[in-house]
Design an enzyme around this catalytic site. Structure first.
Site, PDB file in Angstrom:
ATOM      1  N   VAL A 214       5.610  -0.396   2.627  1.00 58.06           N
ATOM      2  CA  VAL A 214       4.345  -0.655   3.817  1.00 58.06           C
ATOM      3  C   VAL A 214       3.186  -1.852   2.764  1.00 58.06           C
ATOM      4  CG1 VAL A 214       2.604   0.194   5.128  1.00 58.06           C
ATOM      5  CG2 VAL A 214       4.245   1.592   4.486  1.00 58.06           C
TER       6      VAL A 214
ATOM      7  N   LYS B 213       5.402  -1.918   7.842  1.00 53.12           N
ATOM      8  CA  LYS B 213       6.458  -2.369   7.947  1.00 53.12           C
ATOM      9  C   LYS B 213       8.145  -2.227   7.373  1.00 53.12           C
ATOM     10  CE  LYS B 213       8.504   3.139   6.503  1.00 53.12           C
ATOM     11  NZ  LYS B 213       8.596   4.327   6.721  1.00 53.12           N
TER      12      LYS B 213
ATOM     13  N   GLY C 249       9.018   3.924  -0.335  1.00 54.79           N
ATOM     14  CA  GLY C 249       9.971   4.884   0.152  1.00 54.79           C
ATOM     15  C   GLY C 249      11.025   4.391  -0.244  1.00 54.79           C
ATOM     16  N   GLY C 250      12.149   5.260  -0.095  1.00 52.68           N
ATOM     17  CA  GLY C 250      13.510   4.482  -0.603  1.00 52.68           C
ATOM     18  C   GLY C 250      13.850   3.926   0.268  1.00 52.68           C
ATOM     19  N   MET C 251      13.273   3.794   1.957  1.00 49.69           N
ATOM     20  CA  MET C 251      13.804   3.026   2.721  1.00 49.69           C
ATOM     21  C   MET C 251      13.306   2.216   2.826  1.00 49.69           C
ATOM     22  SD  MET C 251      14.763   3.767   6.632  1.00 49.69           S
ATOM     23  CE  MET C 251      13.364   4.478   7.342  1.00 49.69           C
TER      24      MET C 251
ATOM     25  N   ASP D 270       8.387  16.924   9.189  1.00 47.90           N
ATOM     26  CA  ASP D 270       7.623  15.932   7.404  1.00 47.90           C
ATOM     27  C   ASP D 270       6.199  16.333   7.086  1.00 47.90           C
ATOM     28  OD1 ASP D 270       7.918  15.757   4.992  1.00 47.90           O
ATOM     29  OD2 ASP D 270       8.599  13.233   5.076  1.00 47.90           O
TER      30      ASP D 270
ATOM     31  N   ILE E 238       1.058  -1.163  -0.396  1.00 46.19           N
ATOM     32  CA  ILE E 238      -0.140  -0.149  -0.295  1.00 46.19           C
ATOM     33  C   ILE E 238       0.985   1.120  -0.251  1.00 46.19           C
ATOM     34  CG2 ILE E 238      -2.361  -0.751   1.393  1.00 46.19           C
ATOM     35  CD1 ILE E 238      -0.980  -0.085   3.808  1.00 46.19           C
TER      36      ILE E 238
END
Lengths: 241, 346
Positions: free
Chosen positions: B37, B52, B32-34, B144, B29
């Protein structure tokens, strides 16, 4: 396994087999037949004492019948387990076939499935002739064997394609060694690895195999309760579904 | 492959670990870069959760430390406006993960419709600011804030998501001065932007040359790479940016001289609030989220907003709006008395 797929969970194939969508039904059917065709063939050979050709013919015809939506929809996930329903369905199918013998040519007009019956026959040879066989128990055992064989093949493919061939070789040398299994020390000497690494590899391979088998079992069951029941039969535990 | 012998089948059935994977992955769903999820099913508690997990392409102790830190920060923040963490662990392939509540709802962008009243918009902002105020009291800054990191749940709950670049207040983190966002840096809603930083390493460890936050939504100190200067006022800047966005659907536009261009449709007191929250100099912003919250509540309740210098007509207008019921009652009473007096005279 690719990053995006791991760890994947596939939907229940036995439920998808009841789908109204032809493509989904065929994909589910392929997964079911992969797990069940050998147990069905062997069951026909031993329970119904069909000769090789007849058992092969009936296996083909039975699975082609299974592909018909109306037939699969006669299975009610609320009322029974798929494996039991399938085995009872085979018995009914054979009885009908025998009644209809001479009136109909089995599988007429339908494309045959690509199944290696000679391979299944070779696996069966040590058991023949069998007179004191419990049909239901035998079907369950062969179903478990088929599931494990598929899972082991998937494990091997994943380990070898992901550069973890050593893990596969350690697993193969230990858990697929037949009756006489080597000690950790012997494995350490054979593979030039510390014993701790041997046990780590073995534990990881077993864990992964268990995961693969669990996923496949989910495909072949229609509910959490059915999964828990079959997991208990297969692994001796209820799982945590 | 040769058929599986009876001996091996019996052996395998006895040696395979009886631990079922606790979480079954259902669908991806977010990414990201790291990390990635997943919507996952907790087979033990029989509920869906969000899991995650580190991306495979991002192994190593630094990535693990970041994810561990993110989970630890979230675990400290038990608040209705912050997604709770349930569990952490490793997948069979060794990758670290943490499990959190699966939020069912809509991103803020979808929750706000043209017909949404100013009062409803401010109510959402209040919930966001309350979650941030709680985090600040717990010593955590988000760093953020942006619309895609806010979710409005099916039952009206407002949740602040993605604490991937959060930090501890007072933490000594080296600056990355000179690390300016690349021209092709991801946009404000690019999920990859969330992880576009390496500055959430354990205290004292920071990869230089990286950015902290999301371009377009970063405070001036973040944009300049002055990570050591980020504090609660950095989130105040983020709240100001969200305030502007909630009424205009646009991120704040910063001019070359650092001046903020605010849209005319923003009510004047809120415009003053946004101007104070979005000040270039941290010292000119609200001192903390509590002050921002006070002004937001004041506007909601028809009280005076500390950031806004009211004109006399505004003060009268606010007074009338706030006390319109008693004013109406008194007016009706006076009118009735006058009418009664005139009727008796006739």
């Amino acid at each position: 396994m690719s990053d995006d797929r791991f760890p994947e969970t596939r939907a229940s194939a036995v439920l998808a087999a009841r789908s109204n969508e032809e493509a989904a039904r065929r994909a589910a059917f392929n997964r079911i037949i992969t797990a069940y065709w050998k147990p069905v063939f062997k069951y026909l050979r031993l329970r119904w004492k069909a000769d090789h050709d007849q058992a092969a013919d009936w296996t083909q015809a039975f699975f082609l019948r299974l592909l018909e939506k109306e037939f699969v929809q006669s299975w009610d996930p609320e009322r029974g387990h798929f494996r039991t329903w399938l085995r009872v369905g085979i018995d009914g199918f054979v009885m009908n076939e025998r009644k209809a013998a001479g009136r109909l040519k089995r599988g007429g007009g339908l494309a045959p499935l690509s199944l290696d019956f000679d391979d299944a026959e070779r696996e069966l040879a040590p058991l023949l002739p069998v007179e004191t066989l419990h049909p239901e128990r035998y079907f369950e055992q062969e179903w478990a064997r088929s599931l494990f064989e598929g899972g082991i093949a998937a494990l091997r493919e994943d380990l070898e394609s992901s550069g973890r061939g050593l893990r596969w070789r350690i697993f193969e040398a230990t858990d697929l060694a037949g009756g006489d299994r080597p000690s950790y020390r012997e494995l350490a000497e054979r593979f030039h690895e510390p014993e701790t690494q041997i046990t780590n590899h073995l534990a990881a391979a077993r864990r992964q195999l268990r995961q693969i088998l669990s996923e496949r079992l989910r495909e072949l069951t229609g509910s959490d309760d059915e999964y828990a029941f079959e997991a208990e039969r297969l692994f001796g535990t209820k799982g945590s579904a | 492959m040769s058929p599986l012998s009876d001996a091996d089948l019996v052996h395998l059935r006895s040696v395979l670990p009886d631990t079922e994977p606790r979480y079954r992955m259902l669908e991806q769903i977010g990414a990201g870069g790291m990390g990635v999820v997943w919507r996952a099913h907790d087979t033990r508690l029989r509920r869906d959760v969000a899991l995650k997990v580190l991306a495979r392409a991002q192994p190593g102790p630094d990535a693990e430390a970041r994810l561990t830190r993110e989970a630890a920060i979230l675990a400290r923040l038990e608040h209705p406006g912050i997604v709770p963490v349930h569990d952490t662990g490793r997948l069979d392939d060794g990758r670290l993960y943490y499990v959190m509540k699966l939020v069912r709802g809509r991103p803020l962008a979808d929750a706000l419709e043209p017909s949404t009243s100013a009062g409803q918009r401010v109510a959402i902002l209040l919930r966001i600011a309350e979650a941030l105020a709680f985090a600040h009291k717990a010593g955590v800054i988000h760093r953020d804030l942006k619309p895609s990191n806010v979710m409005v749940g099916d039952f009206g709950e407002v949740l602040v998501l993605d604490w991937g670049v959060a930090g501890w207040l007072g933490e000594r983190t080296p600056d990355t001065t000179g690390a300016t966002p690349a021209a092709d840096a991801p946009g404000p809603t690019d999920p990859a932007a969330i992880d576009s930083t390496d500055t959430t390493l354990p205290a004292g460890r920071t990869a230089t040359g990286t950015i902290l936050g999301t371009p377009g939504w970063m405070s001036p100190e973040q944009t300049r790479g002055l990570i050591s200067q980020t504090d609660a006022r950095t989130d105040v800047w983020g709240l100001g940016a969200l305030l502007v966005w909630c009424f205009t659907n646009e991120a704040p536009q910063v001019g070359a001289n650092g001046a903020i261009h605010l849209p005319p449709k923003l009510p004047r007191p809120l415009k003053s609030m946004a101007r104070r929250a979005l000040a270039q100099d941290q010292r000119e912003r609200y001192a903390g989220t509590d002050d921002f919250l006070s002004d937001l509540r004041a506007w909601r309740d028809g009280d005076r907003v500390s950031a806004h210098r009211e004109s006399t007509p505004e003060r009268i207008g606010r007074f009338v709006t706030r006390y319109r019921v008693p004013i109406l009652l008194i007016s009706a009473y006076i009118t009735a008395r006058i009418a009664l007096y005139l009727w008796r005279r006739i």
